[in-house]
Design a protein around this motif. Structure first.
Motif, short mmCIF file in Angstrom:
data_model
loop_
_atom_site.label_atom_id
_atom_site.label_comp_id
_atom_site.label_asym_id
_atom_site.label_seq_id
_atom_site.Cartn_x
_atom_site.Cartn_y
_atom_site.Cartn_z
N ARG A 5 3.72 3.36 13.95
CA ARG A 5 3.25 4.31 12.94
C ARG A 5 4.40 4.78 12.05
O ARG A 5 4.24 4.93 10.85
N ASN A 6 5.55 5.00 12.65
CA ASN A 6 6.71 5.43 11.87
C ASN A 6 7.12 4.35 10.87
O ASN A 6 7.47 4.66 9.74
N LYS A 8 5.15 2.06 9.57
CA LYS A 8 4.13 2.03 8.51
C LYS A 8 4.34 3.18 7.53
O LYS A 8 4.22 3.02 6.32
N HIS A 9 4.68 4.35 8.05
CA HIS A 9 4.91 5.52 7.20
C HIS A 9 6.11 5.29 6.28
O HIS A 9 6.06 5.57 5.09
N VAL A 11 7.31 2.41 5.31
CA VAL A 11 6.95 1.37 4.35
C VAL A 11 6.13 1.97 3.22
O VAL A 11 6.36 1.67 2.05
N ARG A 12 5.17 2.84 3.54
CA ARG A 12 4.36 3.48 2.48
C ARG A 12 5.23 4.34 1.58
O ARG A 12 5.06 4.33 0.37
N LEU A 13 6.12 5.13 2.16
CA LEU A 13 7.01 5.96 1.36
C LEU A 13 7.88 5.11 0.44
O LEU A 13 8.06 5.42 -0.73
N ALA A 15 7.29 2.06 -0.62
CA ALA A 15 6.44 1.44 -1.66
C ALA A 15 6.14 2.44 -2.77
O ALA A 15 6.19 2.11 -3.95
N GLY A 16 5.82 3.67 -2.42
CA GLY A 16 5.56 4.71 -3.42
C GLY A 16 6.78 5.00 -4.26
O GLY A 16 6.69 5.14 -5.49
#
Length: 153
Positions: A5-6, A8-9, A11-13, A15-16
């Motif tokens: 989960r960390n 994925k988090h 990676v999302r940050l 990417a943003g």
């Protein structure tokens, strides 16, 4: 599971952040639009053409569109020049386009007259200069003289 989960988090940050950075960089690198001022002597036998150059500071990555309209100053649409309005397109990779306005015979017959071309609402570039002036020289100037005054580069 927590580690997954960390990741994925993160990676999302990331990417943003990259997307926001790309938008900011694109906005900062858009080419700037300018338009030149011109001068010409109207022809007594037929219409002349005021040829404005709308120029980009650098080639654009996509087509650039900009709206334009002519505006009276001393010269008047219908008697000195033909009213013009529309959207000018500068194709992707190009750095300039011509904007043509018909000047009517006898315009500026007795004195110099001016009209503007005003640019607005650019898409794909920013507006550095919003208007160009056309001076139609009076009969005190030699016929057939066409000069570019204060051209933007």
């Amino acid at each position: 599971m927590t580690r997954h989960r960390n990741v994925k988090h993160v990676v999302r940050l990331l990417a943003g952040f990259l997307a926001a950075s790309a938008v900011t960089a694109y906005a900062q690198t858009q080419p700037a639009i300018t338009i030149n001022d011109i001068g010409l002597t109207a022809n007594e036998r037929g219409p002349a053409v005021a040829a404005f150059t709308v120029q980009l500071s650098a080639p654009a990555f996509a087509d650039v569109a900009i709206e334009y309209i002519t505006e009276d100053r001393d010269a008047h649409a219908g008697s000195d020049y033909e009213q013009a309005a529309g959207t000018l397109i500068i194709p992707r990779g190009e750095t300039a386009a011509r904007l043509l306005v018909r000047v009517l015979p006898g315009a500026g017959r007795n004195e110099d007259r001016k009209f503007l071309v005003t640019l607005a609402h650019p898409r794909g570039a920013s507006l550095a200069e919003s208007s160009g002036v056309c001076t139609i020289y009076g009969n005190g100037r030699s016929a057939g003289t066409a000069t570019t005054v204060g051209a933007s580069s």
